[in-house]
Design an enzyme around this catalytic site. Structure first.
Site, PDB file in Angstrom:
ATOM      1  CB  CYS A  34     -40.502  28.622 -90.587  1.00  0.00           C
ATOM      2  SG  CYS A  34     -41.708  29.135 -89.470  1.00  0.00           S
ATOM      3  CG  HIS A 223     -42.069  31.142 -94.425  1.00  0.00           C
ATOM      4  ND1 HIS A 223     -41.896  29.728 -94.569  1.00  0.00           N
ATOM      5  CD2 HIS A 223     -42.642  31.058 -93.304  1.00  0.00           C
ATOM      6  CE1 HIS A 223     -42.600  29.072 -93.718  1.00  0.00           C
ATOM      7  NE2 HIS A 223     -43.002  29.845 -92.783  1.00  0.00           N
ATOM      8  CD  GLU A 225     -40.674  29.729 -97.996  1.00  0.00           C
ATOM      9  OE1 GLU A 225     -39.436  30.049 -97.482  1.00  0.00           O
ATOM     10  OE2 GLU A 225     -41.562  29.120 -97.262  1.00  0.00           O
TER      11      GLU A 225
HETATM   12  N1  LIG Z   1     -44.543  28.079 -90.908  1.00  0.00           N
HETATM   13  C1  LIG Z   1     -43.896  27.348 -89.986  1.00  0.00           C
HETATM   14  O1  LIG Z   1     -42.965  26.443 -90.431  1.00  0.00           O
HETATM   15  C2  LIG Z   1     -44.465  27.305 -88.691  1.00  0.00           C
HETATM   16  C3  LIG Z   1     -43.801  26.795 -87.607  1.00  0.00           C
HETATM   17  C4  LIG Z   1     -44.384  26.119 -86.294  1.00  0.00           C
HETATM   18  N2  LIG Z   1     -45.335  25.409 -86.449  1.00  0.00           N
HETATM   19  C5  LIG Z   1     -44.895  27.599 -85.695  1.00  0.00           C
HETATM   20  O2  LIG Z   1     -45.970  27.964 -85.791  1.00  0.00           O
HETATM   21  O3  LIG Z   1     -44.214  28.444 -85.401  1.00  0.00           O
END
Ligand SMILES: NC(=O)CC[C@H](N)C(=O)O
Length: 333
Positions: A34, A223, A225
């Site tokens: 992310c 994600h 994970e």
């Molecule tokens: N979950 C995250 O890593 C978010 C990444 C970034 N801050 C976004 O909102 O896109």
């Protein structure tokens, strides 16, 4: 090995970007999740594509927040510097619901990438999301042509009256077209999708990146994970561990299929069976858990576990109420 997890805001960003640079330049296995993928793209834009001041509007807005209240910021970002931008569909203000959440599909644009193999050679996969910003499709063709390959994209599959929208169908068709001219064909496909995404006003989302000519430099917008389990490890994590332990190539070539048990307990040189019990988690057939707890009341035949060398042991008399015992034996011949 480097792993840059998700996160929010500008804090620590320059350090994360340096870590991306280090992993990229020194062939260190890398997984960016992310925000980690957004940092990897920003680093690549700055140092390989020479886009000075390349950044995410998330960081830039925070760093210029004094200006946001009244006076406009002294300097605006140029379109090229905006590597990561707010998602258009969620930029409706501060009313909540501004995040892209939950399970979404990613289409592989090429079979010539490590993630395609790690995910079992499926055309599309689903993973869970939690983000507000995204890689700017306008800069993607340039990054891809320079070697940061956007190998998987999400095309908006929002359903209208139960049907996928016409523009989504058109984008899906492009995403699934066979590639004819090798790497150039792949770069053209990426370009076409990014351009058509703007034209049709249908979101084209960057979900996976892989760096060319690097042992394992992977970034994912989702994600992984959230859906990882001990006996069914998430492919991007499995790839990171295989690459870090020097086993990725033999895994991909199928000359050796390491079991998760071996990966975690480093029992490569032994043929002694490893004993464990299997405890299925309620309501999710793909979820599985290793346990040595004899008091477990949840049993399973274990047939849904696709683990090489897995055998269920015959139960001794009087042990009917105990969980079954499984062994894994690796063939090292
Ligand atoms: N979950 C995250 O890593 C978010 C990444 C970034 N801050 C976004 O909102 O896109």
């Amino acid at each position: 090995m480097k792993q840059i997890p998700g996160g929010f805001g500008a804090r620590g960003i320059e350090g994360k970007i340096k870590a991306c640079k280090y992993a990229r330049e020194n062939n260190k296995p890398f997984l960016g999740i992310c925000l980690g993928m957004q940092c990897a793209a920003t680093e690549f834009a700055r140092n390989v594509c020479k886009i000075d001041g390349a950044t995410s509007t998330e960081f830039w807005e925070e760093q210029n927040s004094d200006n946001l209240e009244g006076t406009p910021p002294a300097k605006e970002l140029t379109p090229e510097q905006k590597i990561v931008i707010t998602m258009l569909e969620h930029s409706g203000g501060d009313m909540g619901g501004t995040m892209r959440l939950g399970r979404r599909a990613t289409e592989f644009l090429t079979t010539d990438c490590i993630l395609y193999d790690l995910y079992g050679k499926n055309q599309s996969i689903e993973e869970r999301h939690r983000h507000r910003y995204e890689i700017n499709p306008a800069v993607v063709p340039k990054l891809t042509a320079a070697g940061l390959r956007f190998v998987g994209m999400g095309v908006d599959q929002t359903k209208n009256n139960g049907n996928i929208s016409v523009s989504s169908i058109a984008l899906l068709k492009i995403a699934r077209e066979a590639i004819k001219d090798g790497e150039q064909g792949f770069i053209n496909k990426v370009k076409k999708l990014c351009e058509r995404g703007e034209e049709t006003n249908t979101a084209v989302r960057m979900e996976m990146v892989e760096l060319k000519d690097h042992p394992y430099f992977v970034g994912v917008q989702y994600h992984p994970e959230y859906t990882s389990h001990p006996l069914s490890p998430s492919p991007p994590f499995l790839g990171l561990i295989l690459a870090s332990s020097g086993q990725l190539q033999s895994f991909l070539d199928k000359t050796r299929v390491p079991s998760p048990v071996n990966l975690f307990h480093d029992v490569e040189s032994t043929t002694k069976p490893t004993k464990f019990h299997y405890l299925p988690s309620a309501g999710n057939s793909s979820a599985s858990l290793l346990t040595l707890n004899d008091n477990s009341k949840h049993h399973s035949s274990g047939a849904d576990l696709k683990v090489p060398g897995l055998r269920q042991q015959p139960s001794p008399p009087g042990s009917e109420n105990k969980p079954p015992v499984f062994t894994i034996t690796e063939d090292h011949s």
